[in-house]
Design a protein around this motif. Structure first.
Motif, short mmCIF file in Angstrom:
data_model
loop_
_atom_site.label_atom_id
_atom_site.label_comp_id
_atom_site.label_asym_id
_atom_site.label_seq_id
_atom_site.Cartn_x
_atom_site.Cartn_y
_atom_site.Cartn_z
N VAL A 1 33.54 36.03 32.85
CA VAL A 1 34.65 36.98 32.96
C VAL A 1 34.15 38.41 32.81
O VAL A 1 34.61 39.32 33.50
N ALA A 2 33.19 38.62 31.90
CA ALA A 2 32.60 39.96 31.77
C ALA A 2 31.91 40.38 33.05
O ALA A 2 32.04 41.53 33.49
N ASP A 3 31.17 39.46 33.68
CA ASP A 3 30.50 39.78 34.95
C ASP A 3 31.51 40.12 36.03
O ASP A 3 31.33 41.08 36.80
N GLU A 4 32.58 39.34 36.13
CA GLU A 4 33.61 39.62 37.14
C GLU A 4 34.26 40.98 36.89
O GLU A 4 34.57 41.72 37.83
N THR A 5 34.45 41.32 35.61
CA THR A 5 35.07 42.60 35.28
C THR A 5 34.14 43.76 35.58
O THR A 5 34.58 44.81 36.07
N ILE A 6 32.85 43.60 35.30
CA ILE A 6 31.90 44.66 35.63
C ILE A 6 31.87 44.89 37.14
O ILE A 6 31.80 46.04 37.61
N ALA A 7 31.91 43.81 37.92
CA ALA A 7 31.95 43.96 39.38
C ALA A 7 33.18 44.75 39.81
O ALA A 7 33.11 45.61 40.69
N ALA A 8 34.32 44.47 39.18
CA ALA A 8 35.54 45.20 39.50
C ALA A 8 35.44 46.66 39.07
O ALA A 8 35.89 47.57 39.78
#
Length: 382
Positions: free
Chosen positions: A236-243
């Motif tokens: 989830v942290a990785d997905e949020t950083i991408a966003a």
């Protein structure tokens, strides 16, 4: 790889652009920023009506089931308009954890309210000693007859004062730095033993310091990710950083646009400074930095779907390094080329710079992610 957005994504982009144009003229946004909440529930209801609150949620739970590239399109427009509503806290972080770790009962109970805009979520994870290490958790979840009892303190919980439900990371077993023994718990924001102190971040957005003093949580409110909790948090942290990379691109694109307009109007020695070769070189360098970040944001959106945590983590770290470098350069140049007006609160470019600074710090800056890349041997094998 096709780097052009498709027809569905184009329509989504145009819808968000129109919404942002209606909601966030600078004066209206300033009134919201200076309000007690710092954001608008009425505006959030309009997000939900457009489908943005349920952007990443499966259709079975009331969402529209979009993926990372649609999220990228939305975040770029939200960055351009400096939208202060809790999209990151509620949709990406809180909603992402429930989507990835929640059981069927929890999803049916919570996700429809998220999609309708009625339920606000926040992720209570970061602790003062942890810096950016996602596994550094001292908050304790002790087993009781009916569930668990939480005790600990969380810091910088985005929109933590407003959240109806907090997704709390706490330690079930082991030492503070162990990668195993972590659980995720659903806690009502107004539950007995929860104390929230709100504050504003550097860009004026709401966050909270939250203390959990013997907060009882029933077993049904523990997210169902046995042995995989840290992996879910990292995903989830990785997905949020991408966003956030896409949001940063929107912020920089708007700063560059405003800077080009300003130097075309500002005069020295009887002529517009945009005609000076040195100014043109700086604008060109700003554009190059922006496009480097845009390319890595697209890459991050793609690699964010990778199920290999090492490959995904390296790609996201590389994207964040470039994002931080580009945000710093474009922001500094925009402020300098605007002169004194760039530092005033009455002009948008200063607010864009503040948001750029906040994005740079969220989930670790360039130095932290460079260390991550170095420890893993780099983005690509030699």
């Amino acid at each position: 790889m096709d780097l052009q957005i498709n027809e569905q994504q184009r329509l989504l982009k145009e819808s968000v652009q129109k919404l942002a144009a209606d909601l966030y003229p600078f004066e209206k946004r300033e009134a919201i920023r200076l309000s007690e909440a710092g954001w608008s529930r009425d505006y959030w209801a309009q997000y939900a009506e457009l489908g943005l609150a349920g952007l990443t949620v499966e259709e079975a739970y009331g969402g529209i089931g979009c993926g990372p590239f649609e999220t990228m399109v939305v975040m770029e427009e939200l960055g351009r308009s400096l939208a202060p509503e809790p999209f990151v806290a509620t949709v990406l972080l809180g909603g992402g954890l429930i989507r990835h770790a929640g059981n069927e009962e929890q999803k049916e109970r919570l996700l429809p309210g998220l999609c309708s805009g009625e339920l606000l979520l926040a992720f209570a994870h970061l602790e003062e000693q942890a810096r950016h290490e996602l596994h550094d958790i001292a908050t304790v979840a002790a087993k009781t007859a009916d569930g668990y009892r939480l005790k600990g303190r969380k810091t910088l919980v985005l929109h933590g004062s407003d959240a109806d439900v907090l997704v709390v990371a706490a330690r079930l077993s082991g030492d503070r730095l162990d990668r195993d023994g972590i659980g995720l718990f659903l806690v009502a924001g107004d539950a007995s033993g929860v104390s929230r102190q709100g504050h504003r971040t550097i860009d004026g957005r709401p966050a909270a310091e939250i203390v959990f003093q013997d907060v009882d949580v029933p077993s049904r409110d523990m997210l169902d990710a046995p042995g995989e909790t840290l992996a879910v948090i990292e995903r989830v942290a990785d997905e949020t950083i991408a966003a956030l990379a896409a949001e940063g691109v929107g912020v920089m694109d708007e700063m560059l646009k405003m800077t080009i307009e300003h130097v075309g109007l500002r005069k020295q020695f009887g002529t517009e400074i945009a005609s000076f070769q040195a100014i043109q070189h700086r604008l060109a360098d700003m554009y190059i930095a922006l496009e480097q970040a845009r390319s890595m944001a697209i890459y991050a959106a793609g690699i964010g779907r990778d199920n290999d945590p090492e490959r995904r983590g390296a790609g996201i770290a590389a994207a964040k390094v470039q994002l931080c470098r580009s945000l710093r350069y474009v922001g500094q140049q925009a402020i300098q080329l605007h002169g004194g007006i760039g530092m005033t609160m009455e002009y948008k470019v200063g607010h864009l710079f503040q948001r750029a600074t906040a994005i740079e710090a969220l989930f670790g800056g360039a130095e932290h992610h460079l260390q991550t890349l170095a420890a893993g041997g780099g983005l690509f094998a030699a």
